[in-house]
Each structure stands twice: as C-alpha cells, then as structure tokens.
Design an enzyme around this catalytic site. Structure first.
Site, PDB file in Angstrom:
ATOM      1  N   GLU A 229       0.827  -1.215   0.000  1.00 16.40           N
ATOM      2  CA  GLU A 229       0.000   0.000   0.000  1.00 16.40           C
ATOM      3  C   GLU A 229       0.859   1.262   0.000  1.00 16.40           C
ATOM      4  OE1 GLU A 229      -2.795  -0.839  -1.066  1.00 16.40           O
ATOM      5  OE2 GLU A 229      -4.153  -0.213   0.527  1.00 16.40           O
TER       6      GLU A 229
ATOM      7  N   THR B   4      -6.429   7.367  -4.054  1.00 19.60           N
ATOM      8  CA  THR B   4      -6.299   7.520  -2.604  1.00 19.60           C
ATOM      9  C   THR B   4      -5.417   8.729  -2.296  1.00 19.60           C
ATOM     10  OG1 THR B   4      -6.559   5.151  -2.332  1.00 19.60           O
ATOM     11  CG2 THR B   4      -5.552   6.338  -0.503  1.00 19.60           C
TER      12      THR B   4
HETATM   13  N1  LIG Z   1      -1.869  -4.742  -7.933  1.00 24.20           N
HETATM   14  C1  LIG Z   1      -2.462  -3.546  -8.032  1.00 24.20           C
HETATM   15  N2  LIG Z   1      -3.804  -3.477  -8.097  1.00 24.20           N
HETATM   16  C2  LIG Z   1      -4.435  -2.277  -8.222  1.00 24.20           C
HETATM   17  N3  LIG Z   1      -3.804  -1.095  -8.307  1.00 24.20           N
HETATM   18  C3  LIG Z   1      -2.452  -1.114  -8.248  1.00 24.20           C
HETATM   19  C4  LIG Z   1      -1.737  -2.331  -8.092  1.00 24.20           C
HETATM   20  N4  LIG Z   1      -0.425  -2.020  -8.043  1.00 24.20           N
HETATM   21  C5  LIG Z   1      -0.323  -0.682  -8.163  1.00 24.20           C
HETATM   22  N5  LIG Z   1      -1.540  -0.125  -8.294  1.00 24.20           N
HETATM   23  C6  LIG Z   1      -1.842   1.312  -8.434  1.00 24.20           C
HETATM   24  O1  LIG Z   1      -2.544   1.741  -7.269  1.00 24.20           O
HETATM   25  C7  LIG Z   1      -3.450   2.780  -7.588  1.00 24.20           C
HETATM   26  C8  LIG Z   1      -4.828   2.390  -7.050  1.00 24.20           C
HETATM   27  O2  LIG Z   1      -4.769   2.339  -5.668  1.00 24.20           O
HETATM   28  P1  LIG Z   1      -5.719   3.227  -4.766  1.00 24.20           P
HETATM   29  O3  LIG Z   1      -5.304   2.983  -3.357  1.00 24.20           O
HETATM   30  O4  LIG Z   1      -5.693   4.633  -5.297  1.00 24.20           O
HETATM   31  O5  LIG Z   1      -7.148   2.609  -5.085  1.00 24.20           O
HETATM   32  P2  LIG Z   1      -7.973   1.488  -4.354  1.00 24.20           P
HETATM   33  O6  LIG Z   1      -6.989   0.466  -3.879  1.00 24.20           O
HETATM   34  O7  LIG Z   1      -9.059   1.024  -5.240  1.00 24.20           O
HETATM   35  O8  LIG Z   1      -8.686   2.338  -3.228  1.00 24.20           O
HETATM   36  P3  LIG Z   1      -8.905   2.331  -1.661  1.00 24.20           P
HETATM   37  O9  LIG Z   1      -7.569   2.043  -1.055  1.00 24.20           O
HETATM   38  O10 LIG Z   1      -9.406   3.708  -1.421  1.00 24.20           O
HETATM   39  O11 LIG Z   1      -9.931   1.338  -1.308  1.00 24.20           O
HETATM   40  C9  LIG Z   1      -3.470   2.912  -9.106  1.00 24.20           C
HETATM   41  O12 LIG Z   1      -2.661   4.016  -9.441  1.00 24.20           O
HETATM   42  C10 LIG Z   1      -2.791   1.627  -9.589  1.00 24.20           C
HETATM   43  O13 LIG Z   1      -2.087   1.787 -10.794  1.00 24.20           O
HETATM   44  N1  LIG Z   2      -8.289   4.740   5.087  1.00 22.06           N
HETATM   45  C1  LIG Z   2      -7.838   5.006   3.735  1.00 22.06           C
HETATM   46  C2  LIG Z   2      -8.393   3.917   2.856  1.00 22.06           C
HETATM   47  C3  LIG Z   2      -7.897   4.016   1.453  1.00 22.06           C
HETATM   48  O1  LIG Z   2      -6.713   3.275   1.337  1.00 22.06           O
HETATM   49  C4  LIG Z   2      -8.404   6.345   3.298  1.00 22.06           C
HETATM   50  O2  LIG Z   2      -9.599   6.548   3.482  1.00 22.06           O
HETATM   51  O3  LIG Z   2      -7.641   7.158   2.771  1.00 22.06           O
END
Ligand SMILES: Nc1ncnc2c1ncn2[C@@H]1O[C@H](COP(=O)(O)OP(=O)(O)OP(=O)(O)O)[C@@H](O)[C@H]1O
Ligand SMILES: N[C@@H](CCO)C(=O)O
Length: 292
Positions: free
Chosen positions: A120, A168
C-alpha cells in the site's frame, strides 16, 4: 503454481477513518504465483491497463521483496483500481498469503498484514493496514498501531462504483487537518455504535454508526452526485451510507430484503447525474482463500 483469491474491502465505514475495514464477499482479485529468480508481474482483468507491471510500482512487487520471495506473479483483477474498494490491497493481500505458502515462510495471517501494507505504501505513500487487514483476515477489522482486532460479522451491504476515478493519494489531500471536540465526541459515539452492531450482526446499529462529519463531507465533493445517491439509498431502505475507502464507491448497509432496491436507487441516482455506475450486492465476507 499457487492460487489465492483475496476480496475487495471497504475501509473507514464513515466513523472509523484509517481504522475500520470490512472484507466484501465480492468482488475479488485472483493471484497466481510461481517461484522464479526475479519477480515479474502480469496483470489482466478490470482496469489492468492502468496498473503497472513494474515490480517497483505494483503492490505485489513490494510484498515479494518484503518476504524475499521472488516469483512470477499473475494478477487477475476483479477489483478495479482507484475504486475505494481496496483494489491495490486485494492484490497485495493475495500475494502475501500466496508467497508465504510458496516459500514456506511460516508467517501467521496477522503477521502478513504489515507485510501486505508495504504494498500500500507503494501507491499511497503510507502503509495503511485498514484494507489489507480485512483482505487477509476477513470479517470486520479494527486496525490500530497496536495491531489488528477482528469481528466475524455478517451484515448485508451494497457497493455502488461510479465511472469516476479518485486516487487515494488525491482523496487524502482533502482530509481536514483538525476537528472540533464536538465532532470527536460524535465520532467516538458512532464508532462505538458501529462496533456493537458488528458484534450483533445488526444492520441498524452498523448503519447508524456509519455517519461521519469530518472526512466524508470533504471527500464527497470529489464524487459527482454523492449527496443524491446517499439520499436515494436511504429512501430505498439503507440503514447507513458513506464513502467506501477513499471513494468513489458509495457503500450502504441495509437489511437483506432491501439490497436490490437500494442498489437500483443508487444506480438511478448516479445516472441522473450522467454518471454510469455498477452495483455489487455484497455482504461482509471471508479473507484471502488459498487454492492448490
Ligand atoms: N496490484 C495492483 N492493483 C491495483 N492497483 C495497483 C496495483 N499495483 C499498483 N496499483 C496502483 O494503485 C493505484 C490504485 O490504488 P488506490 O489505493 O488509489 O485505489 P484502491 O486500492 O481502489 O482504493 P482504496 O484504497 O481507497 O480502497 C493505481 O494508481 C494503480 O495503478
Ligand atoms: N483509510 C484510507 C483507505 C484508502 O486506502 C483512506 O480513506 O484514505
């Protein structure tokens, strides 16, 4: 080759910013791993065109590095990136469970949480546990600096993912620097109500505890139609509605029999704003599952 399915997750649940999370019964990522001399990554599925295959930039690369477990890693995305459904965390959690098994590292599920969180950090700059904890352990999770506590809850949920991208990183920039004491008191009350609801599998208490007046209103501005979608979900029977993770998914708690109506109401409300969306009728589910 080892295969692991890890679920989408919803963090915050309104009153538990950066602390609460739930595993969703659907959607999910599927990750396959095979030993190799160096880590290589192949990504297919939902939003794969936006996900880097460079191990330095993909969450699973950081996990392989942390476990000293180089592998060829195939990721089949069921969880679209930048969704607020823990997309990056689902892959990281699946990779942590899979590589721990492939290399016989002997880590417990709880020990794998901070390892998956390193993934993350690659995407958001911070090593949050609130998505990887439920993705690995399942249920409702409370992630604090002291560790993770879990409740094996079962509550019906509806997640409505609009065709909007909110990263995020961007959603964290709008989080207010401070809050009033009255908001702190309100948040403690709501978080306690929600936690009690999780222990009792009670959608009314969970929904009542999802209200947050600090982070959610600031982030709602990034989601076209949020206020109307929230209102429509309540009108259709939702017991609580908030932003899932960093957004743009909007998540509602409800009683089993209201899931369909709540989902349709949310879809229609986004549609009225000219925003396409998709609905997952889901519930609190299991953590990562290992297949041979
Ligand atoms: N294995 C992966 N799966 C998804 N996104 C990835 C991965 N590796 C890198 N990324 C990058 O992470 C970003 C998406 O992550 P982000 O934390 O923004 O979204 P999310 O995981 O859907 O949201 P949240 O954490 O709010 O639930 C994108 O820029 C994407 O390219
Ligand atoms: N707790 C995080 C979750 C997204 O990774 C936020 O709300 O920014």
């Amino acid at each position: 080759m080892l295969t692991v399915r890890a679920p989408a997750t919803s963090a915050n649940l309104g009153s538990g910013f950066d602390v609460f999370g739930v595993a969703l019964s659907r959607p999910a990522d599927v990750v396959r791993v095979e030993k190799a001399d160096r880590t290589t990554i192949e990504v297919t599925g939902a939003g794969s065109q936006y996900i880097p295959e460079d191990p330095e930039k993909n969450t699973v690369g950081a996990v392989a590095e942390a476990l000293s477990a180089p592998a060829h890693i195939e990721i089949d995305k069921g969880v679209r990136p930048a969704s607020g459904l823990g997309s990056s965390a689902a892959s990281a959690a699946a990779a942590a469970v899979a590589l721990n098994e492939l290399y016989d590292r002997g880590k417990t599920r709880k020990e794998l949480v901070p390892i998956a969180a390193k993934g993350e950090a690659v995407v958001s700059g911070d090593a949050h546990d609130d998505n990887v904890a439920p993705a690995i352990l399942g249920g409702f999770t409370i992630a604090t600096d002291d560790g993770v506590r879990t409740v094996d809850a079962d509550v019906p949920l509806v997640a409505c993912l609009p065709d909007i991208v909110v990263s995020t990183r961007d959603a964290r920039r709008v989080v207010p620097d401070g809050a009033k004491v009255s908001q702190l008191v309100e948040t403690v009350g709501n978080a306690a109500t929600l936690t009690t609801g999780m222990h009792r599998d009670d959608p009314d208490l969970v929904g009542a505890g999802m209200y947050d007046s600090v982070v959610t209103p600031a982030r709602a501005k990034l989601i076209d139609g949020y206020d109307d979608v929230r209102e429509a979900a309540f009108d259709a029977g939702a017991t609580g509605v908030t932003i899932s993770g960093a957004g743009p998914t909007v998540i509602a708690a409800c009683h089993e029999g209201d899931r369909r109506d709540v989902g349709v109401a949310m879809l229609d409300a986004f549609d009225a704003h000219g925003v396409d969306s998709q609905v997952y009728q889901t519930r609190i589910g299991e953590g990562a599952t290992l297949f041979d």
